[in-house]
Write an enzyme that holds these catalytic residues in place. Structure first.
Site: not given
Ligand code: GRF
Length: 208
Positions: A14, A111, A181
């Site tokens: 997470g 992704h 990300e």
């Protein structure tokens, strides 16, 4: 502006969830994470949610007959909280078509490679980075996209690029991509919450 209610589905550690929570708490995202749903009981995302007083729900996939049952349970939790946006933050299961239909263009996924390359079934975690290294590609980087019925095929919202080094391992490449990300996922969520994303075929226009 009304705060966007975000539900997050995750399987593992997470760190992307954390980046989204932090961006909500700092005011960068005009939204709040109202529920975190994990499919495994040891998923650390549940602890992260608890630390921020966010509802954390375990829907144990191994106790569901199939993905339809899992997806229905998840949809119920999300709808009970009137969630506007669903974020898949390291969520490794494929949701049932009924779930995708119900939430329409309100599901985002991250992704760890530059789609449309290195996506599809079986392309997750270290498999992705191994495939990138094997291919000889000089660049990699994450993609945030809308989710549709096909794995990793939905309209692309944001991407970023990192170099692939000669001495990279799947782990070192993962680390470099993950840092990006944490920047682009909150940014895409912010755009969604600000109603700035317009889908036009396979393309996403970001209104300024
Ligand atoms: C990330 O690499 C993401 O791209 C992929 O799963 C990983 C999740 O990492 N879909 P974390 O659980 O957010 O740390």
């Amino acid at each position: 502006m009304k705060k966007c209610k975000i539900g997050v589905l995750a399987t593992g550690g997470g760190t992307n969830l954390q980046a989204i929570i932090d961006a909500c708490e700092s005011g960068m995202i005009p939204g709040e994470v109202v529920v975190v749903i994990a499919n495994k009981k040891d998923a650390y995302v549940l602890e992260r949610a608890k630390k921020h007083n966010i509802d954390s729900i375990l829907i144990d996939r191994s106790k569901c007959r199939n993905m339809k049952e899992f997806s229905d349970k998840a949809a119920l939790e999300l709808n009970n909280r009137s969630v506007d946006l669903v974020c898949l933050a390291g969520f490794l299961l494929k949701l049932a078509p009924s779930f995708i239909a119900e939430f329409g263009n309100r599901i985002l996924n991250i992704h760890p490679a530059l789609l449309p390359a290195f996506g599809g079934e079986g392309m997750y975690g270290h498999h992705v980075h191994e495939a990138v290294l094997k291919s000889g590609a000089r660049f990699s980087g994450p993609t945030v996209h809308f989710v549709d019925e096909e794995y990793d095929k939905g309209a692309i919202i944001l991407q970023d690029v990192v170099p692939v080094m000669d001495n990279d391992t799947p782990e070192s490449l993962h680390k470099r991509v993950l840092e990006k990300e944490h920047i682009i996922f909150p940014k895409a969520v912010k755009y969604f919450c600000e109603n700035k994303l317009v889908i036009s075929g396979k393309r996403v226009i970001i209104k300024e």
